[in-house]
Design an enzyme around this catalytic site. Structure first.
Site, short mmCIF file in Angstrom:
data_model
loop_
_atom_site.label_atom_id
_atom_site.label_comp_id
_atom_site.label_asym_id
_atom_site.label_seq_id
_atom_site.Cartn_x
_atom_site.Cartn_y
_atom_site.Cartn_z
N TYR A 138 0.88 -1.18 0.00
CA TYR A 138 0.00 0.00 0.00
C TYR A 138 0.91 1.22 0.00
O TYR A 138 1.86 1.31 0.79
CB TYR A 138 -0.89 0.01 1.26
CG TYR A 138 -1.74 1.25 1.34
CD1 TYR A 138 -3.00 1.28 0.75
CD2 TYR A 138 -1.26 2.43 1.93
CE1 TYR A 138 -3.77 2.43 0.78
CE2 TYR A 138 -2.01 3.58 1.96
CZ TYR A 138 -3.26 3.57 1.38
OH TYR A 138 -4.01 4.72 1.39
N GLU A 226 -3.02 7.64 -4.28
CA GLU A 226 -3.12 6.38 -3.53
C GLU A 226 -2.96 5.20 -4.48
O GLU A 226 -3.72 5.07 -5.44
CB GLU A 226 -4.46 6.27 -2.81
CG GLU A 226 -4.52 5.05 -1.91
CD GLU A 226 -5.93 4.79 -1.38
OE1 GLU A 226 -6.87 4.71 -2.18
OE2 GLU A 226 -6.08 4.67 -0.16
#
Ligand code: ADP
Ligand code: MG
Length: 433
Positions: A138, A226
């Site tokens: 992530y 993101e």
């Protein structure tokens, strides 16, 4: 998509109001932006029909592909279409299969943990090559408003819902504030890549990807870049599989080429309509409609409603120009929501005079023939005259000077209307209450 709970220490950066004001782009457009900055992403192209999807798949000249629903929400992989199809990210093995899945996605709503039960319409799919992933990370760069600097949030537990990681294993999340600079110091990226545990052969590529992602964040005035997952493939390449990019609305004038790509089919129709007329309007779960001028006063109004046990139905900042037209639009948006049980008008008359606002309010309220109570606090220039105009109007508008008293009344009236609706009786508010 990252939300507030992940960064409890920087709540302002994750205020739902601030996030929702940002422009969010579809993954295929975000990937194009990343490509322009030299960031590696899988090859692929969008398609608006089954036929187009088949063509894109053929042109890619590979047999391992993925068809990805383009809806602006996280959790597409685990989502479900209203057509019954499971998963908004489907691996396929040839162009015919790509067409088949595209047809089951396009024109249908995808329901994910972020869309709510209503789901979001899928008008476009993204057909791209399927890469074989060794490990998913992530990685996000966000604007940390509290510390007034960008911030990296990363984890070696990528691919899955980051909120779950934050809740169940917070130590697996790395947060790193960054100096305000047009470029990221590669040493910071190296340090992070070491901590995350990329394989030694992929480390330089991961550093390169992170440095370039920072460049995207800075140069495009993004508020969020993101990547989940940032993937290391079995052949040790580093690729951005997914991309959720948000941009600061205030920088629209600098990036008109990006802002024209906004897809309003993904936005709430009332919120989109409000934005068109310059109102800052965001729907919330409660039932007390709020009409306020100034974002700060709007936040304070919502706080005080909650303090007295009420729940705001919306955040609405009519801005500096609280004229009759803006008030009309605001009332129409608030009353569009059937759960509204009271409307709290809290306006500070600085440049705009309170009596002018009061007259606008009266004309709108009488035209709309509303049967819910309106609690009104007009403070500032000509407030006395405003009060007089309202009191003489004969309408069910309850005027108060004191914010606390006004908020208490709004909560009380709202509860009365709520109870009356539950009991299916009509309630009439007569002055004085
Ligand atoms: P979302 O986060 O909305 O569910 P993603 O794009 O992250 O959508 O896709 C979900 C998962 O599907 C990813 O975590 C990844 O494992 C897999 N995936 C997505 N794109 C690809 C791709 N091009 N090749 C291989 N796997 C992919
Ligand atoms: Mg993802």
């Amino acid at each position: 998509m990252l939300t507030r709970s992940v960064l409890r220490k920087a709540p302002r950066a994750f205020s739902p109001f601030l996030q929702k004001r940002n422009l969010a782009l579809h993954e295929y457009i975000s990937h194009d932006i990343l490509r322009k900055f030299g960031v590696d992403v899988p090859r692929g192209a969008p398609a608006r029909s089954g036929e187009e999807a088949e063509k894109v798949a053929r042109d890619l000249k590979v047999t391992d592909l993925v068809v990805k629903a383009q809806v602006l929400a996280g959790g597409r992989g685990k989502g479900q279409f209203d057509s019954g199809l499971r998963g908004g990210v489907r691996p396929v093995y040839d162009a015919t299969e790509a067409r088949m899945f595209a047809e089951q996605m396009i024109g249908h709503k995808l329901i994910t943990r972020q869309t709510g039960p209503a789901g979001k319409i899928c008008n476009v799919v993204y057909v791209c090559e399927r890469k074989f992933i060794r490990k998913e990370y992530y990685f996000a760069i966000l604007m940390d408003r509290e510390n007034q600097c960008p911030m990296i949030v990363a984890s070696d537990q990528g691919g899955v819902d980051i909120e779950t990681v934050a809740a169940e294993n917070p130590s697996a999340i790395i947060k790193r504030s960054l100096p305000n600079s047009p470029n990221l110091d590669p040493h910071i990226a190296e340090e992070l890549v070491d901590k995350l545990g990329f394989s030694s052969s992929s480390k330089p590529k991961a550093v390169d990807a992170i440095v370039k992602l920072y460049k995207v964040f800075n140069d495009c005035d993004a508020t969020q870049v993101e990547i989940n997952p940032l993937a290391e493939t079995t052949d040790h390449k580093v690729l951005c599989m997914d991309a959720k990019l948000n941009f600061d609305d205030n920088a629209e004038f600098r990036h008109s080429n990006i802002f024209v790509l906004r897809d309003i089919s993904q936005e709430d129709p009332d919120e989109a309509r409000a934005a068109k007329v310059g109102l800052n309007f965001i729907k919330l779960d409660g039932n007390i409609g709020c009409l306020v001028n100034g974002a700060g006063l709007a936040m304070a109004t919502m706080d005080i409603i909650k303090l007295h046990g009420g729940e705001p139905a919306n955040f609405l900042d009519v801005g500096g120009n609280a004229n009759a037209e803006a008030i009309r639009e605001a009332f129409s948006l608030i009353t569009n929501d059937p759960k509204t049980t009271a409307i709290f008008v809290n306006i500070f008359g600085g440049i705009v005079r309170c009596d002018v606002i009061a007259k606008g309010l009266i004309s709108v309220v009488s035209a709309l023939n509303l049967n819910i109570p309106i609690i009104c606090r007009l403070q500032g220039t000509n407030q006395g005259a405003a009060k007089e105009v309202i009191n003489n109007s004969g309408l069910r508008i309850f005027s108060f000077d004191d914010l606390d008293e006004a908020a208490k009344k709004a909560c009380r009236f709202s509860r009365v209307v709520e109870m009356a609706r539950e009991a299916d009786v009509n309630v009439s508010f007569e002055l004085p209450l």
